[in-house]
Design a protein around this motif. Structure first.
Motif, PDB file in Angstrom:
ATOM      1  N   ASP A   8      39.650  30.829  42.378  1.00  0.00           N
ATOM      2  CA  ASP A   8      39.774  30.858  43.853  1.00  0.00           C
ATOM      3  C   ASP A   8      41.049  31.483  44.389  1.00  0.00           C
ATOM      4  O   ASP A   8      42.004  31.519  43.505  1.00  0.00           O
ATOM      5  CB  ASP A   8      40.374  29.024  44.055  1.00  0.00           C
ATOM      6  CG  ASP A   8      39.081  28.058  43.776  1.00  0.00           C
ATOM      7  OD1 ASP A   8      38.032  28.600  44.627  1.00  0.00           O
ATOM      8  OD2 ASP A   8      39.367  27.046  43.123  1.00  0.00           O
ATOM      9  N   GLY A   9      40.894  32.212  45.336  1.00  0.00           N
ATOM     10  CA  GLY A   9      41.984  33.169  45.959  1.00  0.00           C
ATOM     11  C   GLY A   9      42.508  34.158  44.811  1.00  0.00           C
ATOM     12  O   GLY A   9      43.760  34.634  45.171  1.00  0.00           O
ATOM     13  N   LEU A  10      41.772  34.995  44.112  1.00  0.00           N
ATOM     14  CA  LEU A  10      42.007  35.821  43.404  1.00  0.00           C
ATOM     15  C   LEU A  10      41.574  37.129  44.003  1.00  0.00           C
ATOM     16  O   LEU A  10      40.307  37.478  43.595  1.00  0.00           O
ATOM     17  CB  LEU A  10      41.636  35.604  41.998  1.00  0.00           C
ATOM     18  CG  LEU A  10      42.335  36.532  40.978  1.00  0.00           C
ATOM     19  CD1 LEU A  10      43.937  36.454  40.831  1.00  0.00           C
ATOM     20  CD2 LEU A  10      41.735  36.469  39.562  1.00  0.00           C
ATOM     21  N   GLY A  11      42.359  38.119  44.216  1.00  0.00           N
ATOM     22  CA  GLY A  11      41.947  39.332  44.845  1.00  0.00           C
ATOM     23  C   GLY A  11      40.820  39.177  45.964  1.00  0.00           C
ATOM     24  O   GLY A  11      41.107  38.781  46.692  1.00  0.00           O
ATOM     25  N   VAL A  12      39.803  39.856  45.781  1.00  0.00           N
ATOM     26  CA  VAL A  12      38.766  39.808  46.745  1.00  0.00           C
ATOM     27  C   VAL A  12      37.781  38.516  46.575  1.00  0.00           C
ATOM     28  O   VAL A  12      37.073  38.455  47.535  1.00  0.00           O
ATOM     29  CB  VAL A  12      37.861  41.287  46.426  1.00  0.00           C
ATOM     30  CG1 VAL A  12      38.350  42.259  46.941  1.00  0.00           C
ATOM     31  CG2 VAL A  12      37.180  41.341  45.284  1.00  0.00           C
ATOM     32  N   LEU A  45      43.989  32.952  31.809  1.00  0.00           N
ATOM     33  CA  LEU A  45      43.946  31.822  30.991  1.00  0.00           C
ATOM     34  C   LEU A  45      44.418  32.219  29.565  1.00  0.00           C
ATOM     35  O   LEU A  45      44.623  31.260  28.826  1.00  0.00           O
ATOM     36  CB  LEU A  45      42.325  31.582  30.918  1.00  0.00           C
ATOM     37  CG  LEU A  45      41.495  31.021  32.216  1.00  0.00           C
ATOM     38  CD1 LEU A  45      40.189  30.724  32.041  1.00  0.00           C
ATOM     39  CD2 LEU A  45      42.302  29.652  32.550  1.00  0.00           C
ATOM     40  N   SER A  46      44.584  33.354  29.147  1.00  0.00           N
ATOM     41  CA  SER A  46      45.053  33.812  27.867  1.00  0.00           C
ATOM     42  C   SER A  46      46.566  33.777  27.820  1.00  0.00           C
ATOM     43  O   SER A  46      47.017  34.271  26.890  1.00  0.00           O
ATOM     44  CB  SER A  46      44.590  35.309  27.702  1.00  0.00           C
ATOM     45  OG  SER A  46      43.222  34.941  27.400  1.00  0.00           O
ATOM     46  N   GLY A  47      47.351  33.464  29.058  1.00  0.00           N
ATOM     47  CA  GLY A  47      48.591  33.053  29.218  1.00  0.00           C
ATOM     48  C   GLY A  47      49.357  34.458  29.490  1.00  0.00           C
ATOM     49  O   GLY A  47      50.772  34.505  29.387  1.00  0.00           O
ATOM     50  N   ALA A  48      48.860  35.419  29.984  1.00  0.00           N
ATOM     51  CA  ALA A  48      49.184  36.874  30.511  1.00  0.00           C
ATOM     52  C   ALA A  48      50.036  36.601  31.661  1.00  0.00           C
ATOM     53  O   ALA A  48      50.259  35.431  32.240  1.00  0.00           O
ATOM     54  CB  ALA A  48      48.256  37.731  30.799  1.00  0.00           C
ATOM     55  N   ARG A  49      51.084  37.545  31.832  1.00  0.00           N
ATOM     56  CA  ARG A  49      52.217  37.367  32.801  1.00  0.00           C
ATOM     57  C   ARG A  49      51.320  37.278  34.309  1.00  0.00           C
ATOM     58  O   ARG A  49      50.216  37.923  34.718  1.00  0.00           O
ATOM     59  CB  ARG A  49      52.983  38.452  32.849  1.00  0.00           C
ATOM     60  CG  ARG A  49      54.139  38.519  33.942  1.00  0.00           C
ATOM     61  CD  ARG A  49      55.097  39.763  34.061  1.00  0.00           C
ATOM     62  NE  ARG A  49      54.344  40.986  34.311  1.00  0.00           N
ATOM     63  CZ  ARG A  49      54.044  41.287  35.572  1.00  0.00           C
ATOM     64  NH1 ARG A  49      54.679  40.602  36.582  1.00  0.00           N
ATOM     65  NH2 ARG A  49      53.377  42.579  35.792  1.00  0.00           N
ATOM     66  N   ALA A  50      51.857  36.506  35.294  1.00  0.00           N
ATOM     67  CA  ALA A  50      51.253  36.225  36.542  1.00  0.00           C
ATOM     68  C   ALA A  50      51.847  37.404  37.435  1.00  0.00           C
ATOM     69  O   ALA A  50      53.019  37.666  37.670  1.00  0.00           O
ATOM     70  CB  ALA A  50      51.512  34.939  36.968  1.00  0.00           C
ATOM     71  N   ASP A  51      50.877  37.770  38.242  1.00  0.00           N
ATOM     72  CA  ASP A  51      51.225  38.830  39.285  1.00  0.00           C
ATOM     73  C   ASP A  51      50.809  38.267  40.820  1.00  0.00           C
ATOM     74  O   ASP A  51      49.730  38.103  41.046  1.00  0.00           O
ATOM     75  CB  ASP A  51      50.541  40.127  38.921  1.00  0.00           C
ATOM     76  CG  ASP A  51      50.924  41.191  39.861  1.00  0.00           C
ATOM     77  OD1 ASP A  51      51.721  41.000  40.689  1.00  0.00           O
ATOM     78  OD2 ASP A  51      50.300  42.396  39.812  1.00  0.00           O
ATOM     79  N   ALA A  52      52.059  38.089  41.643  1.00  0.00           N
ATOM     80  CA  ALA A  52      51.824  37.544  42.847  1.00  0.00           C
ATOM     81  C   ALA A  52      50.846  38.659  43.602  1.00  0.00           C
ATOM     82  O   ALA A  52      50.320  38.083  44.627  1.00  0.00           O
ATOM     83  CB  ALA A  52      53.104  37.404  43.542  1.00  0.00           C
ATOM     84  N   GLY A  53      51.043  39.675  43.280  1.00  0.00           N
ATOM     85  CA  GLY A  53      50.194  40.713  43.954  1.00  0.00           C
ATOM     86  C   GLY A  53      48.712  40.590  44.049  1.00  0.00           C
ATOM     87  O   GLY A  53      47.839  41.209  44.652  1.00  0.00           O
ATOM     88  N   ARG A  54      48.182  39.993  42.877  1.00  0.00           N
ATOM     89  CA  ARG A  54      46.757  39.516  42.734  1.00  0.00           C
ATOM     90  C   ARG A  54      46.322  38.337  43.496  1.00  0.00           C
ATOM     91  O   ARG A  54      45.106  38.189  43.811  1.00  0.00           O
ATOM     92  CB  ARG A  54      46.536  39.185  41.285  1.00  0.00           C
ATOM     93  CG  ARG A  54      46.831  40.381  40.153  1.00  0.00           C
ATOM     94  CD  ARG A  54      45.699  41.229  40.372  1.00  0.00           C
ATOM     95  NE  ARG A  54      45.808  42.110  39.382  1.00  0.00           N
ATOM     96  CZ  ARG A  54      44.999  43.587  39.152  1.00  0.00           C
ATOM     97  NH1 ARG A  54      44.068  43.448  40.067  1.00  0.00           N
ATOM     98  NH2 ARG A  54      45.462  44.096  38.349  1.00  0.00           N
ATOM     99  N   VAL A  55      47.195  37.785  44.113  1.00  0.00           N
ATOM    100  CA  VAL A  55      46.812  36.374  45.111  1.00  0.00           C
ATOM    101  C   VAL A  55      45.987  37.162  46.118  1.00  0.00           C
ATOM    102  O   VAL A  55      46.645  37.979  47.065  1.00  0.00           O
ATOM    103  CB  VAL A  55      47.875  35.644  45.495  1.00  0.00           C
ATOM    104  CG1 VAL A  55      47.545  34.304  46.240  1.00  0.00           C
ATOM    105  CG2 VAL A  55      48.399  35.060  44.180  1.00  0.00           C
TER     106      VAL A  55
END
Length: 593
Positions: A8-12, A45-55
């Motif tokens: 939900d709400g990820l990129g395009v 889901l693998s715990g990678a760093r979150a990037d707000a730019g992907r929202v």
């Protein structure tokens, strides 16, 4: 195994749900449709760093939810997952699956949940590590790291090398413990000698007083008793005289015992039945008084008669307090301190004989490390040749027909700052937790070319194919985990693309394999074909994920064939691709699941 993912709400992607199954799943779609977002969601889901730019623009947050099962993976992976679930307090769903959720806010804040419990993102990493491996373009960099190359070699070598590595680590631990003790004793000999003297002095002081367990508490009670000695003697004497009569005035009627005897005699001599029946009760009273008199006599005789007894106890109490002031709150604590001090004193022997004996112990332990390291190096060198040959053979079918992988195993020299070097074969080596070796994967792109480290010799596409070839070779060592490949077919076409599809299908016999691909030759091998659709409704672009039917697969493959989805030629070519892939897959064992 990954069974479902919701985005939900990820990129395009505004909202999308995809079902995954065993075997090979291929994910296709037009450029920009959002295929990369599926890989990104698995990274989250693998715990990678979150990037707000992907929202997604206009969304408050992006949410990725994955559903996993663990029955298909090998026992070791299941055990790792169970430990993570137990430590996190996570719960399974009704069907036994585990749900992992990652939320990324537009403000950059991230939250993670596992089995309904909020957890740090690192816990998601621990959970998915044995279940999910994502080989994106950035993940290929792992293959360039020496530690990862050594780990891949050991995985290929299997239990024989694993057993040697365990023996090496045990020998190394023993050696380091003995070595550290020798270094400490040698470097701190004067300090340790002073400490030993202090311990000896303290133990001599304790031993000279020879305290007994609980002695201080017993003395407190005895002192209290002796402090009240006069009043105790007076009370006991008065009670005794009242019952038996004063010792200096004997005679009938002088004490309760005599009076009770007189009363009983009178009643017994009476001819009245009522009075005579009371006599036995007086007899009982006499017996009780006699017992009390005897006990009071004993108590009086046991009272200390030595006027110096109290002084002796007070002196002993003072001696014990000198110990409790220095070593512990009470005598039991002092005795415990002395026990520990004797053990510490035994370890502080810095005499020449003791140091010589410890030095011999260290050398013996070092020889055990050298022997274990030699055997481990020999096993790795042997396995390296087999791994190189196997991967090179795989590369032959991946548009790298003349490429050759070389796996070198070589010793790691000790640096000037090495805290624990070891002499082996006339050289001073670094004895690390994984041995004295390092592995380096080197690639020669064609016949006669010089072999170079992967980081210098392989392009992104070549590195992807080396990764795929390595995974195919290593696949027999583990079963059931999920492998995700993104852009593994970069720069490949024609027959080489068919070979990539075949090898992915081969890998899917023992693993769940998810591939993002642009090649119809690869997608034709899929057991499940997902497509990412992009729709522009005038308000913005939105993408969704759907599973294709057989007829829809033909149309999608035709589209991938240079946009030939609306031509009979394109569809015929797509059907031919599907038929070719089907015959290739039928020639081998069926996919897992």
């Amino acid at each position: 195994m990954l069974t479902e993912i919701r985005i939900d709400g990820l990129g395009v992607i505004s909202t999308a749900t995809a079902q995954f199954h065993a075997g090979l799943t291929c994910l296709t779609g037009e450029t920009g449709a959002g295929k990369t977002m599926v890989v990104t969601s698995l990274h989250l889901l693998s715990g990678a760093r979150a990037d707000a730019g992907r929202v997604r623009r206009g969304a408050a947050r992006a949410v990725v939810e994955g559903r996993f099962t663990v029955e298909e993976v090998h026992a070791g992976a299941r055990d790792e997952v169970e430990k993570v679930l137990e430590s996190a307090g996570a719960q399974r769903d009704d069907d036994g699956s585990i749900i992992a959720v990652r939320t990324v806010g537009s403000d950059g804040r991230s939250r993670a949940h596992l089995g309904g419990r909020g957890v740090p993102a690192a816990v998601l990493s621990d959970f998915t590590a044995p279940l999910l491996t994502v080989h994106g373009q950035n993940d290929q960099l792992r293959l360039q790291r020496p530690d990862q190359q050594l780990a891949a070699l050991d995985q290929f070598a299997g239990e024989s090398t694993a057993a040697l590595l365990r023996k090496y680590r045990l020998a190394r631990r023993t050696w380091l413990d003995a070595r550290n003790e020798l270094l400490e004793r040698t470097a701190r000999s004067r300090e340790l000698a002073l400490e030993a003297d202090r311990l000896k002095h303290s133990l001599d002081e304790i031993d000279s007083l020879a305290p007994e367990p609980g002695e201080d508490e017993r003395i407190v009670e005895e002192v209290r008793r002796l402090s009240d000695l006069d009043s105790l003697r007076e009370a006991a004497t008065a009670a005794h005289d009242a019952l038996a009569g004063p010792a200096d005035a004997p005679g009938e009627g002088s004490g309760a015992l005599d009076l009770l005897g007189v009363a009983r005699a009178r009643l017994e001599s009476s001819e009245d039945r009522v009075l005579s029946e009371l006599a036995p009760r007086l007899g009982d009273a006499v017996s009780v008084v006699v017992d009390l008199t005897t006990e009071l006599s004993t108590y009086l005789s046991d009272l200390p008669s030595d006027p110096g007894a109290l002084d002796s106890l007070l002196n002993r109490q003072a001696e014990l307090k000198t110990l409790t002031r220095k070593y512990a709150p009470d005598i039991d604590g002092v005795l415990a301190w002395a026990h520990d001090a004797r053990g510490r004193l035994d370890s502080l022997d810095v005499s020449e004989d003791a140091l010589a004996a410890l030095s011999a112990e260290v050398e013996s332990a070092a020889e055990q490390v050298r022997e274990a390291a030699r055997k481990l190096t020999t096993a790795r060198t042997k396995a390296a040749k087999k791994l190189a040959a196997a991967v090179s053979s795989e590369l032959g079918g991946l548009a790298m027909g003349r490429a050759k992988l070389e796996v070198q195993v070589r010793p790691v020299p000790a640096s000037a700052q090495d805290s624990a070097p070891i002499m082996l074969g006339g050289s001073e080596l670094h004895a690390g937790s994984s041995g004295v070796d390092e592995a380096e994967f080197r690639l020669s792109a064609h016949s006669g070319a010089q072999s170079l480290p992967l980081s210098r010799s392989a392009s992104g596409g070549e590195l992807s194919r080396v990764m795929l070839a390595l995974e195919v070779v290593l696949a027999s060592s583990e079963h059931g985990s999920t492998m995700v490949f993104d852009e593994v077919d970069a720069g490949v076409g024609g027959r080489a693309a068919v070979e990539i599809g075949r090898r992915l299908a081969q890998l899917a016999r023992t693993h769940q394999v998810i591939v993002v691909t642009h090649l119809p030759q690869v997608a034709a091998f899929a057991d499940t074909h997902l497509v990412v659709d992009k729709v522009d409704d005038g308000k913005g672009v939105n993408s969704g994920v759907r599973t294709l039917t057989t007829e829809e697969r033909v149309v999608e493959l035709a589209r991938m064939l240079a946009g030939l989805d609306d031509t009979e030629t394109g569809r015929a070519h797509a059907e031919e691709l599907l038929a070719t892939a089907r015959s290739e897959k039928e020639a081998v064992a069926p996919a897992a699941g």
